[in-house]
Design a protein around this motif. Structure first.
Motif, PDB file in Angstrom:
ATOM      1  N   GLU A 247       2.446  -0.834  -2.587  1.00 51.58           N
ATOM      2  CA  GLU A 247       1.420   0.199  -2.643  1.00 51.58           C
ATOM      3  C   GLU A 247       1.056   0.680  -1.238  1.00 51.58           C
ATOM      4  OE1 GLU A 247      -3.139   0.831  -4.365  1.00 51.58           O
ATOM      5  OE2 GLU A 247      -2.155  -1.130  -4.451  1.00 51.58           O
ATOM      6  N   GLU A 248       0.887  -0.278  -0.325  1.00 49.15           N
ATOM      7  CA  GLU A 248       0.542   0.089   1.044  1.00 49.15           C
ATOM      8  C   GLU A 248       1.678   0.863   1.712  1.00 49.15           C
ATOM      9  OE1 GLU A 248      -1.512   0.591   4.506  1.00 49.15           O
ATOM     10  OE2 GLU A 248      -2.226  -0.097   2.536  1.00 49.15           O
ATOM     11  N   ARG A 251       1.687   4.372   0.395  1.00 46.13           N
ATOM     12  CA  ARG A 251       0.584   5.137   0.981  1.00 46.13           C
ATOM     13  C   ARG A 251       0.913   5.544   2.422  1.00 46.13           C
ATOM     14  NH1 ARG A 251      -2.938   1.534   0.297  1.00 46.13           N
ATOM     15  NH2 ARG A 251      -3.529   2.159  -1.809  1.00 46.13           N
ATOM     16  N   THR A 252       1.498   4.606   3.160  1.00 46.52           N
ATOM     17  CA  THR A 252       1.863   4.913   4.550  1.00 46.52           C
ATOM     18  C   THR A 252       2.940   5.985   4.616  1.00 46.52           C
ATOM     19  OG1 THR A 252       1.332   2.645   5.182  1.00 46.52           O
ATOM     20  CG2 THR A 252       2.680   3.928   6.721  1.00 46.52           C
ATOM     21  N   ARG A 288       5.515  -4.992   8.688  1.00 45.28           N
ATOM     22  CA  ARG A 288       6.143  -4.673   7.398  1.00 45.28           C
ATOM     23  C   ARG A 288       7.411  -5.490   7.196  1.00 45.28           C
ATOM     24  NH1 ARG A 288       4.083   0.610   8.634  1.00 45.28           N
ATOM     25  NH2 ARG A 288       5.979   1.174   9.778  1.00 45.28           N
TER      26      ARG A 288
END
Length: 404
Positions: A247-248, A251-252, A288
């Motif tokens: 999800e992150e 979004r990024t 990441r």
């Protein structure tokens, strides 16, 4: 100069001019006869005079398409008319002027045009000499004969010089116009080519940016999704962590795309847009990679120096692409990222313990890295390590005015 090609309107105009000049010449012939100008027992009959006048003026309708033939015909008709005592002089002299001028202005073969005009002028002066010899005896006074001869010589010399030089001037102007048209066409073609090249370069830049922005985040999301699928039944907590990372990452990636597309629309970034990628955001890439399951070490050596935005972005994209290749293709366990601020250059070093990425095959990511390094006069090294793993190392010289 290229052959003269007339459209229908120009053709009608030339025919109209020829007919109008011939008509005016015939009318002037009758006026001259009525005023008994140059009347003599040697004058031809009226029908023959009309024929000579028409033969001297009517060919003007072809003066632009066949200037050499028209000049010769009019010159011969002019001398013939005078020899046969045609009483019209004014309009036929103008027709001779126009014929010589047209030959200079529109003659296709410049050498032939020059020789024909000089030949016609020489023939006219020869005819002038003959007429003076034949009819000069009418003047008993030698001073009168000399005055008339000098006047005729000066007037005719000025007449023929003017029509000769005027025709050449028009032809030279036409040549300059053609050269200007050709240069204009070349400039337009060069401008169009430059525009196409600019569009192509912009497309390449956009493609490179899209690849750099999307590929990294999508690769990380794919690895996280795979980990989530495997851990979904055995370790739900780990699966939830992986899904949160996905999800992150999504979004990024969307934020990066919005930033880039906004810059493309406006031509520049704004304060409301997200901060541009740069070398200070390299820890986000390594974070990441850790979330994707790699053991990552990140270190900075030397004292950081302020870098131009373009160089900082290039450094970020190269590290991002190297880490993306490790995640997608290397099947590595560890990743080592080092940034070195040396005395004269910036060095980026990304090493993994995997089997190597697609860089050996010359993929788009490698092409983008090479382009970014080349723009900044840097050097790029990549390849498998002797003890296993893969290494990407880029060096950028500091721009003038940046001290390490």
């Amino acid at each position: 100069m290229a052959s003269v090609t007339l459209d229908a309107r120009q053709r009608r105009t030339d025919i109209g001019i020829g007919l109008a000049v011939a008509a005016v010449a015939v009318v002037n012939l009758f006026l001259a006869r009525g005023a008994k100008i140059l009347e003599s027992e040697y004058a031809a009959a009226l029908p023959e005079q009309i024929c000579w006048v028409v033969a001297t003026t009517l060919p003007l309708m072809f003066r632009r398409t066949h200037p050499d033939v028209v000049a010769v015909v009019i010159a011969v008709a002019f001398i013939g008319g005078q020899f046969r005592g045609s009483q019209e002089q004014q309009v036929t002299s103008g027709a001779l002027f126009a014929a010589i001028y047209a030959l200079g202005a529109w003659g296709r073969n410049r050498r032939r045009s020059r020789y024909l005009r000089l030949g016609i002028v020489a023939a006219m002066f020869a005819w002038l000499a003959v007429t003076f010899i034949v009819f000069g005896g009418r003047f008993d006074n030698a001073a009168e004969r000399a005055s008339i001869a000098f006047n005729s010589l000066v007037v005719n010399a000025a007449f023929f010089a003017f029509c000769y030089l005027m025709g050449d001037a028009v032809w030279q102007n036409a040549r300059r116009h053609e050269a200007l048209v050709a240069q204009t066409a070349e400039l337009k073609a060069a401008h169009a080519l430059a525009g196409e090249q600019a569009v192509f370069r912009e497309r390449v830049r956009i493609a490179r940016e899209l690849h750099d922005v999307v590929a990294h985040h999508v690769s990380v999301m794919g690895i996280q999704a795979s980990a989530s699928r495997r851990a979904l039944d055995k370790d739900p907590a780990r699966a939830r962590t992986a899904l949160a990372a996905i999800e992150e990452g999504a979004r990024t990636a969307v934020a990066e795309l919005r930033r880039m597309l906004g810059a493309l629309r406006s031509g520049d970034t704004t304060e409301e847009q997200a901060a541009p990628a740069g070398i200070d955001r390299l820890p986000e890439i390594t974070d990441r990679a850790r979330e994707a399951g790699l053991t990552v070490s990140y270190a900075v050596y030397g004292d950081p120096v302020p870098l131009p935005e373009s160089l900082s972005l290039a450094a970020y994209r190269i590290v991002q692409e190297a880490v993306t290749n490790t995640l997608k293709h290397a099947h590595a366990q560890t990743l080592d990222v080092r940034v070195r601020y040396l005395n004269e250059e910036l060095e980026l070093d990304v090493t993994d313990d995997g089997r190597g990425g697609p860089a050996t095959g010359g993929g788009m990511g490698l092409v983008g890295m090479r382009e970014r390094v080349t723009v900044h006069d840097g050097a790029l090294e990549h390849g498998s390590q002797p003890g296993g793993g893969y290494r990407v190392r880029a060096r950028f010289p500091y721009p003038a005015g940046v001290a390490a």
